[in-house]
Design a protein around this motif. Structure first.
Motif, short mmCIF file in Angstrom:
data_model
loop_
_atom_site.label_atom_id
_atom_site.label_comp_id
_atom_site.label_asym_id
_atom_site.label_seq_id
_atom_site.Cartn_x
_atom_site.Cartn_y
_atom_site.Cartn_z
N ALA A 1 -12.45 -4.43 13.01
CA ALA A 1 -12.10 -3.62 11.84
C ALA A 1 -11.81 -2.17 12.21
CB ALA A 1 -13.21 -3.66 10.80
N GLN A 2 -12.31 -1.71 13.38
CA GLN A 2 -12.06 -0.31 13.74
C GLN A 2 -10.58 -0.06 14.03
OE1 GLN A 2 -15.08 1.69 15.88
NE2 GLN A 2 -13.83 3.49 16.28
N SER A 3 -9.83 -1.11 14.28
CA SER A 3 -8.38 -0.94 14.48
C SER A 3 -7.54 -1.67 13.43
CB SER A 3 -7.97 -1.44 15.87
OG SER A 3 -8.31 -2.80 16.06
N ASN A 4 -8.16 -2.56 12.68
CA ASN A 4 -7.39 -3.38 11.73
C ASN A 4 -7.48 -2.83 10.31
OD1 ASN A 4 -6.63 -5.09 13.77
ND2 ASN A 4 -8.28 -6.57 13.40
N TRP A 5 -7.17 -1.54 10.15
CA TRP A 5 -7.13 -0.94 8.84
C TRP A 5 -5.67 -0.78 8.40
CZ3 TRP A 5 -4.61 3.46 10.21
CH2 TRP A 5 -4.87 3.98 11.49
N ARG A 6 -5.46 -0.44 7.14
CA ARG A 6 -4.13 -0.52 6.54
C ARG A 6 -3.25 0.68 6.90
NH1 ARG A 6 -2.41 -0.33 0.14
NH2 ARG A 6 -0.36 -1.33 0.37
N ILE A 7 -2.09 0.40 7.40
CA ILE A 7 -1.03 1.40 7.61
C ILE A 7 0.12 1.05 6.67
CG2 ILE A 7 0.63 2.40 9.23
CD1 ILE A 7 -1.28 1.65 11.48
N ILE A 8 0.57 2.01 5.87
CA ILE A 8 1.67 1.78 4.94
C ILE A 8 2.91 2.48 5.48
CG2 ILE A 8 2.53 2.11 2.60
CD1 ILE A 8 -0.37 2.26 1.65
N PRO A 9 3.93 1.73 5.87
CA PRO A 9 5.19 2.39 6.23
C PRO A 9 5.91 2.85 4.98
CG PRO A 9 5.39 0.00 6.45
CD PRO A 9 3.98 0.27 6.03
N ASP A 10 6.56 4.02 5.08
CA ASP A 10 7.28 4.59 3.95
C ASP A 10 6.39 4.65 2.72
OD1 ASP A 10 9.39 5.72 2.56
OD2 ASP A 10 10.22 3.78 1.95
N GLY A 11 5.31 5.42 2.83
CA GLY A 11 4.34 5.46 1.75
C GLY A 11 4.26 6.81 1.06
N TYR A 12 3.34 6.88 0.08
CA TYR A 12 3.11 8.13 -0.65
C TYR A 12 1.62 8.25 -0.95
CZ TYR A 12 2.18 5.75 -5.06
OH TYR A 12 1.62 4.97 -6.04
N VAL A 13 1.17 9.48 -1.21
CA VAL A 13 -0.18 9.77 -1.71
C VAL A 13 -0.03 10.73 -2.88
CG1 VAL A 13 -2.49 10.63 -1.20
CG2 VAL A 13 -1.13 9.58 0.62
N ALA A 14 -0.63 10.38 -4.00
CA ALA A 14 -0.58 11.23 -5.18
C ALA A 14 -1.98 11.74 -5.51
CB ALA A 14 -0.01 10.47 -6.37
N CYS A 15 -2.05 13.01 -5.94
CA CYS A 15 -3.34 13.65 -6.17
C CYS A 15 -3.34 14.34 -7.54
CB CYS A 15 -3.63 14.69 -5.08
SG CYS A 15 -3.39 14.08 -3.40
N GLU A 16 -4.55 14.48 -8.08
CA GLU A 16 -4.73 15.17 -9.35
C GLU A 16 -6.11 15.82 -9.35
OE1 GLU A 16 -4.06 16.77 -12.98
OE2 GLU A 16 -2.57 15.68 -11.81
N GLY B 1 0.30 4.23 -1.95
CA GLY B 1 1.05 2.99 -1.85
C GLY B 1 2.41 3.20 -1.22
N PRO B 2 3.21 2.12 -1.14
CA PRO B 2 4.58 2.23 -0.63
C PRO B 2 5.49 2.94 -1.63
CG PRO B 2 4.11 -0.02 -1.29
CD PRO B 2 2.83 0.73 -1.45
N MET B 3 6.49 3.61 -1.13
CA MET B 3 7.37 4.41 -1.98
C MET B 3 7.97 3.63 -3.15
SD MET B 3 7.48 7.65 -1.43
CE MET B 3 8.99 8.03 -2.32
N PRO B 4 8.38 2.37 -2.99
CA PRO B 4 8.96 1.66 -4.15
C PRO B 4 7.98 1.51 -5.32
CG PRO B 4 9.56 0.55 -2.11
CD PRO B 4 8.54 1.59 -1.75
N GLU B 5 6.68 1.69 -5.07
CA GLU B 5 5.69 1.54 -6.14
C GLU B 5 5.33 2.87 -6.79
OE1 GLU B 5 2.31 -0.60 -4.68
OE2 GLU B 5 3.52 -2.31 -4.00
N LEU B 6 5.91 3.98 -6.34
CA LEU B 6 5.60 5.28 -6.92
C LEU B 6 6.07 5.33 -8.37
CD1 LEU B 6 4.79 8.30 -6.73
CD2 LEU B 6 7.08 8.74 -5.82
#
Length: 419
Positions: free
Chosen positions: A29-44, A52-57
Motif C-alpha cells: 500500500a505504500q506505493s499502491n495509492w491513487r494517482i489521477i492523470p489530468d486531475g483537479y483539486v477544489a477547495c473551500e 477527481g479527473p478533469m471531466p468530472e469537475l
C-alpha cells in the motif's frame, strides 16, 4: 456555493489515498495509492472539498470569485510533512565540521563536551527573541521546500527552564507564520551537564519537575535518545512508561549507531514512531510490524549518515517488505543534519535505502503525518482535509527523485492560501 480555490489540469495528481485505509501506508500500500492523470483539486474555506479527473469537475462551482491555478500538466501533491526536526536552538556547530572531516565520530565529539552539549551552552545563553527569530528564519526555508506541517523537538536546554522555553518558542513560531508546528518534548536528548554520569537521576528530574508542567493536548509527544552516550534501553523504558502514564504519546531515537533494542522496546509500549533505525535488523522490523499491526512508523533520516560520513543506512526496502510503514525526514539540527532539503532526503532514501519513487512520496506526506498525529488533517488529498498542496515543476512522479538536489516546488498552498 462556489469553489474558493481550484487547481486544475494536473498532469499527475498524487492523492496518496487508498481504499479502506485505516492506518499508515504499509507494505504494497505504500506505493499502491491513487494517482489521477489530468486531475483537479477544489477547495473551500481552507479545506479540500473535491478531487477527481478533469471531466468530472463541476463547472457550475467555478465562478468569477474562484481563484484558479493552472497546473498545466504538472505534478500536484499534498504539502510535505516534516516529521522529525530540532527546530529551536542557539548558534550552530560549524566549528565542529573540521573535526568530523579529521575522522572524529559523533560520539567522540559528544564525549569531549561538544556536539549536543555545545548547542546546549549556546541555547541556554540565547534570549527567547533570538531563538524565535532563528526558528522563524528556518521555517521560511522549510516553506520554500514545500513543507506545510513540521514537528519541532526540544532537547537543547537539558534543564527545566530552558526546555520549557524551547516549547514556548516553538509554539510561538507556529503562531507567527503559516507552517503548522507540532511540538515534541525531547528533554531526554542526553543527560544535562549537571547530571553527567547520572542518566536515571536526570530522567527522574524530568518526570518530577518538567513533564507535569506540560499539557499533552498542546505537546502530544515525549521522545528519548536511546543510544550509547545517551540513555540505555532500561532507562528509556522506565522514562517512556512514566510519560505514557501522564498521557503523552511516545517516540524514540533508537538504533542510530548501535543495535541496542530500543526500537522494539518502544514499539512494545505503543510508540507512534521509531526514528533513525539505521541499525534495526529486518527481522526486528518484521516483529515490530506484526506486534503493532503496522501502526508504528519507522522515521528514516538518510541525510544524517550522509553528513556524518557513515556507511550504514537503514534498510528501508526490507522494512517496507516486512510490512513496517516508513516515513522520511531530514532530522534538521545543528550537528548531524544542518539541511532543510526534504527533497534531497527523499532522493537519498531511493538511492541508499531502496525506496521506489511512490514509496518515498508516501514517506514524506501521509506516513509522515501519521508519525506526528496529523493524519486527519494533512498528508493526502481528500475532502475534509486542510488545503495544503504543492504544484511542482515536473510532469510525472518519476521525475521527483531524478533531479538530484533540486527543489521542484513551483507553488505552495497552505490552508487554501497561496504562500
Amino acid at each position: 456555493m462556489a469553489y474558493s480555490l481550484l487547481i486544475r489540469n494536473c498532469g499527475h495528481l498524487l492523492t496518496l489515498t487508498v481504499s479502506d485505509a485505516n492506518g499508515p501506508l504499509a507494505g504494497p500500500a505504500q506505493s499502491n495509492w491513487r494517482i489521477i492523470p489530468d486531475g483537479y483539486v477544489a477547495c473551500e474555506q481552507g479545506q479540500i472539498v473535491a478531487v477527481g479527473p478533469m471531466p468530472e469537475l463541476d463547472q457550475a462551482l467555478v465562478t468569477a470569485a474562484t481563484e484558479v491555478i493552472e497546473a498545466a500538466g504538472r505534478v500536484v501533491l499534498p504539502g510535505l510533512v516534516e516529521c522529525h526536526t530540532h527546530l529551536v536552538f542557539g548558534g550552530n556547530r560549524a566549528h565542529e565540521f573540521h573535526r568530523k572531516l579529521q575522522g572524529e565520530t559523533y560520539l567522540d565529539i559528544l564525549a569531549s563536551g561538544g556536539g549536543i552539549l555545545s548547542t546546549v551552552r549556546a541555547t541556554r545563553a540565547a534570549t527567547d527573541e533570538e531563538l524565535l527569530q532563528q526558528a522563524l528564519r528556518h521555517l521560511v526555508d522549510f516553506r520554500h521546500y514545500g513543507v506545510t506541517t513540521l514537528e519541532a523537538k526540544t532537547g537543547y536546554g537539558l534543564d527545566t527552564d530552558t526546555e520549557l522555553r524551547l516549547l514556548r518558542v516553538a509554539q510561538e513560531a507556529g503562531r507567527r507564520q503559516p507552517v503548522r508546528v507540532v511540538p515534541s518534548f525531547l528533554g531526554a536528548h542526553v543527560p544535562g551537564p549537571e547530571f553527567r554520569g547520572q542518566p536515571r537521576e536526570y530522567l527522574q528530574m524530568l518526570v518530577q519537575d518538567v513533564l507535569p508542567r506540560i499539557s499533552p493536548t498542546e505537546v502530544p509527544f515525549v521522545d528519548i535518545f536511546c543510544e550509547e552516550g545517551a540513555f540505555s534501553v532500561a532507562d528509556s523504558r522506565w522514562y517512556l512508561e512514566q510519560a505514557r502514564e501522564l498521557g503523552f504519546r511516545l517516540k524514540i531515537h533508537a538504533e542510530q549507531l548501535h543495535d541496542l533494542g530500543g526500537c522494539e522496546m518502544a514499539a512494545e509500549l505503543g510508540a507512534v514512531s521509531i526514528d533513525h533505525a539505521d541499525y534495526l535488523a529486518p527481522a526486528a522490523a518484521a516483529r515490530i510490524a506484526a506486534r503493532t499491526n503496522g501502526r508504528t512508523v519507522a522515521v528514516l533520516l538518510p541525510l544524517v549518515p550522509l553528513f556524518l560520513r557513515q556507511e550504514q543506512y537503514a534498510p528501508g526496502r526490507a522494512f517496507i517488505d516486512a510490512g513496517l510503514p516508513v516515513a522520511i525526514s531530514t532530522d534538521f539540527n545543528p550537528g548531524s543534519c544542518p539541511s532543510k532539503n526534504l527533497w534531497l532526503a527523499l532522493q537519498l532514501a531511493c538511492l541508499k535505502m531502496g525506496l521506489t519513487p511512490a514509496e518515498a512520496v508516501a514517506a514524506v506526506t501521509l506516513n509522515a503525518a501519521w508519525s506526528i498525529g496529523q493524519e486527519r488533517e494533512c498528508g493526502s488529498l481528500e475532502p475534509g482535509k486542510r488545503a495544503d498542496l504543492l504544484v511542482l515543476d515536473v510532469p510525472t512522479l518519476e521525475e521527483i527523485p531524478y533531479w538530484l538536489g533540486e527543489n521542484p516546488v513551483r507553488e505552495v498552498i497552505i490552508g487554501g492560501q497561496r504562500i
